[in-house]
Structure formats: structure tokens, C-alpha cells
Design a protein around this motif. Sequence first.
Motif, PDB file in Angstrom:
ATOM      1  N   ASN A 115       0.921  -1.544  -0.071  1.00 23.56           N
ATOM      2  CA  ASN A 115      -0.016  -0.336  -0.258  1.00 23.56           C
ATOM      3  C   ASN A 115       0.597   1.806  -0.206  1.00 23.56           C
ATOM      4  O   ASN A 115       0.552   2.588  -0.536  1.00 23.56           O
ATOM      5  CB  ASN A 115      -0.413   0.148   1.617  1.00 23.56           C
ATOM      6  CG  ASN A 115      -1.542  -1.432   1.056  1.00 23.56           C
ATOM      7  OD1 ASN A 115      -1.388  -2.114   0.619  1.00 23.56           O
ATOM      8  ND2 ASN A 115      -2.524  -0.793   2.541  1.00 23.56           N
ATOM      9  N   SER A 142      -5.812   6.549  -1.963  1.00 16.38           N
ATOM     10  CA  SER A 142      -6.023   6.045  -0.457  1.00 16.38           C
ATOM     11  C   SER A 142      -7.121   5.356   0.050  1.00 16.38           C
ATOM     12  O   SER A 142      -7.931   4.440  -0.511  1.00 16.38           O
ATOM     13  CB  SER A 142      -5.572   7.255   0.348  1.00 16.38           C
ATOM     14  OG  SER A 142      -5.412   7.386   2.268  1.00 16.38           O
ATOM     15  N   SER A 143      -7.713   6.107   1.259  1.00 16.14           N
ATOM     16  CA  SER A 143      -9.228   5.607   1.468  1.00 16.14           C
ATOM     17  C   SER A 143      -9.563   6.259   2.760  1.00 16.14           C
ATOM     18  O   SER A 143      -9.016   7.487   3.293  1.00 16.14           O
ATOM     19  CB  SER A 143      -8.324   4.708   2.482  1.00 16.14           C
ATOM     20  OG  SER A 143     -10.090   3.785   3.263  1.00 16.14           O
ATOM     21  N   GLY A 146      -6.984   6.928   5.177  1.00 12.55           N
ATOM     22  CA  GLY A 146      -6.254   7.473   4.686  1.00 12.55           C
ATOM     23  C   GLY A 146      -6.574   8.858   6.326  1.00 12.55           C
ATOM     24  O   GLY A 146      -5.930   9.955   6.064  1.00 12.55           O
ATOM     25  N   TYR A 156      -3.172  -0.974   8.624  1.00 16.42           N
ATOM     26  CA  TYR A 156      -3.895   0.325   7.360  1.00 16.42           C
ATOM     27  C   TYR A 156      -3.762   0.968   7.481  1.00 16.42           C
ATOM     28  O   TYR A 156      -3.360   1.741   6.362  1.00 16.42           O
ATOM     29  CB  TYR A 156      -5.394  -1.092   7.120  1.00 16.42           C
ATOM     30  CG  TYR A 156      -5.847  -0.381   5.959  1.00 16.42           C
ATOM     31  CD1 TYR A 156      -5.424  -1.089   5.298  1.00 16.42           C
ATOM     32  CD2 TYR A 156      -6.824  -0.303   5.819  1.00 16.42           C
ATOM     33  CE1 TYR A 156      -6.209  -1.330   3.273  1.00 16.42           C
ATOM     34  CE2 TYR A 156      -8.234   0.584   4.608  1.00 16.42           C
ATOM     35  CZ  TYR A 156      -7.310   0.131   3.499  1.00 16.42           C
ATOM     36  OH  TYR A 156      -8.585   0.145   2.365  1.00 16.42           O
ATOM     37  N   LYS A 160      -2.290   4.021   4.961  1.00 15.48           N
ATOM     38  CA  LYS A 160      -3.218   5.249   4.184  1.00 15.48           C
ATOM     39  C   LYS A 160      -2.696   6.413   4.252  1.00 15.48           C
ATOM     40  O   LYS A 160      -2.845   7.114   4.204  1.00 15.48           O
ATOM     41  CB  LYS A 160      -4.675   5.191   4.188  1.00 15.48           C
ATOM     42  CG  LYS A 160      -4.650   3.381   3.433  1.00 15.48           C
ATOM     43  CD  LYS A 160      -4.451   3.352   1.948  1.00 15.48           C
ATOM     44  CE  LYS A 160      -5.430   2.155   1.819  1.00 15.48           C
ATOM     45  NZ  LYS A 160      -5.071   1.780  -0.090  1.00 15.48           N
ATOM     46  N   GLU A 186      -9.833   9.084  -2.090  1.00 15.09           N
ATOM     47  CA  GLU A 186     -10.407   8.654  -0.364  1.00 15.09           C
ATOM     48  C   GLU A 186     -11.561   7.353  -0.699  1.00 15.09           C
ATOM     49  O   GLU A 186     -12.654   8.788   0.129  1.00 15.09           O
ATOM     50  CB  GLU A 186     -10.354   9.480   0.605  1.00 15.09           C
ATOM     51  CG  GLU A 186      -8.781  10.448   0.444  1.00 15.09           C
ATOM     52  CD  GLU A 186      -8.975  11.386   0.851  1.00 15.09           C
ATOM     53  OE1 GLU A 186      -9.738  12.258   1.135  1.00 15.09           O
ATOM     54  OE2 GLU A 186      -7.676  11.344   1.708  1.00 15.09           O
TER      55      GLU A 186
END
Length: 249
Positions: A115, A142-143, A146, A156, A160, A186
Amino acid sequence: ITENLDDTAALVTGASSGIGESTAEALAEAGASVALAARREDELEQLADRIESDGGEALVVPTDVTDEAEIQEMVDRTYEEFGSLDILVNNAGVMLLERVEDADIDNFRQMVEVNLLGLMNVTHTALPIMQKQGEGHVVNVSSVAGRKAYAGSSGYNATKFGVNGFSEALREEVTGENDIRVTLIEPGFVDTELAEHIPDDEQQEQAEEALEAMDALTPDDIARSIAYAVGQPSHVDVNEILIRPTDQE
Ligand code: NDP
């Protein structure tokens, strides 16, 4: 809204399923030639066949983004085949949720290497081509993870949050230098196979229950966001898109 991507070349990592697969299809539909990278070659071949039968152009580049030599080969082959590298979508990722005290160190390492370090190394390898061209667009997936940390998601989250920091630093470095753009995507919950790989049964159950309890996003929802960002005129850099299902807290 999206400009025509004819005569552009895109490289999508993690293209063998989920968000990456849909993104590759969306970019091909908008006219880009797309290089498809991930470890599962059969899935990439099937996707390439679909893209080509719809009139698009695709190149399969089987790649493990934790391997520096394979990254170099992926970027070189894309550039040689298409003659440019205009759009890089750093999407490959794994979500191996475990509480810190229970975590298998190998899972921490895998998340960091795919990642975060994978994304950094792919960007490092592709950027000189974009600088030489005088233009390019780096899209980093990302997410929500993040921006917001959750119990059980430490490793995780760390990757992120790292992607967000790396992306903003990169954006500041390339700003004003040619027309290189950086976009951070994201997503909230997206219905893909990501949660299937969670090693901890309880964490996996929770993630799957959360997915089922809401009207989750589809990979196509994210692909449209990416197509929107890369389809803007070159003076417009969509820096960040945070996109949740309407019913996600
Ligand atoms: P998927 O599991 O469907 O896709 C993950 C992709 O990453 C696969 O194509 C997989 O391919 C690839 N990948 C994993 N490890 C490697 C590796 N070592 N080298 C190359 N490719 C690799 O899940 P999603 O589509 O959901 O995930 C895509 C991205 O979206 C990830 O970065 C994820 O963190 C992010 N995201 C997902 C959310 C969700 O709810 N689903 C929410 C927010 C962000 P292969 O196994 O063939 O190598």
C-alpha cells in the motif's frame, strides 16, 4: 464533464479486480490506452480481452509492486508500448486488519510494502517520464482510513495516512514544474474482494457485516471519480476526492 482521453496512456496497478479493474475499463472507454498491472495474470488477460473487444487498447504487465525490478519492467514496458505515460493510478492494496497485539508482523510488512512502499516506488519510477514529457497525472488510491483511524485498523491506517502524506508532499514538489497533477482518492466502503483477505475472523466478520448493512459503493462509483479527475483540462488539478456511501457514518 470528462475530456476525451484519446492519445493518452494510463498505467493502473491492482487492475485484476475491484476498483482497479473498473478504473482501467473507464479510462479505456474514455479513450486511453491502458496498461494493466497486478499479480494475477489470468484476470488481467481477461480484462484486456474485454477492453479490446470494446475497441480499446490494453497491455498486460504482470507485476508484484513489492518487487523493484518488476516495477521497473512494468513502467518500461508501458512506455515502450504506448510511447508515453500520462496517467498513473496507484491502486494496488491489501487490508489485513488485526489488532496490534494480535497482529502477524508479516501482515504489517505486507501492507506497508504494497500500500505504501509499492506506491512510492512506482511513483518514483514513473515520475521522470512524466517530467520529461512535461505533463502527467498521478492518482493515488488512499481511503477514508487515510484520514480517520479505527481500532483494529492500525497497520492499514498507517499505510493510508502515509499515502496521504506522500501525495501532498509530491504535489508540492511538482507544482509549478510542468503540468504534473496529483490526485488523492479516499473511498469509504466499496463492495470488492478487499475484505476477503482479512486474516482475523472477527475483523472479517465485522467488515462484511458493515458492508452488508449499507448501500455500499461499487467499483464503478470510484472509477467515475478517477475518470472525472483525470479528464479535467490540464490547468485543473482535482487534489482530493473523499467519497463515502451515503449511509456510511
Ligand atoms: P481488491 O482486493 O479487489 O483489489 C486489490 C488489488 O490490488 C488487486 O488487483 C490485487 O491484485 C492488487 N494487489 C494486491 N497485492 C498486490 C501486489 N503485491 N502487487 C500488485 N498488485 C497487488 O480491492 P479494492 O478494489 O477494494 O482495492 C483497491 C484499492 O482501494 C486498495 O488500495 C484499497 O486499500 C483501496 N480502498 C478500498 C476500499 C474498499 O472498501 N474496498 C475503501 C478504501 C480504499 P493481485 O492479487 O492480482 O496482485
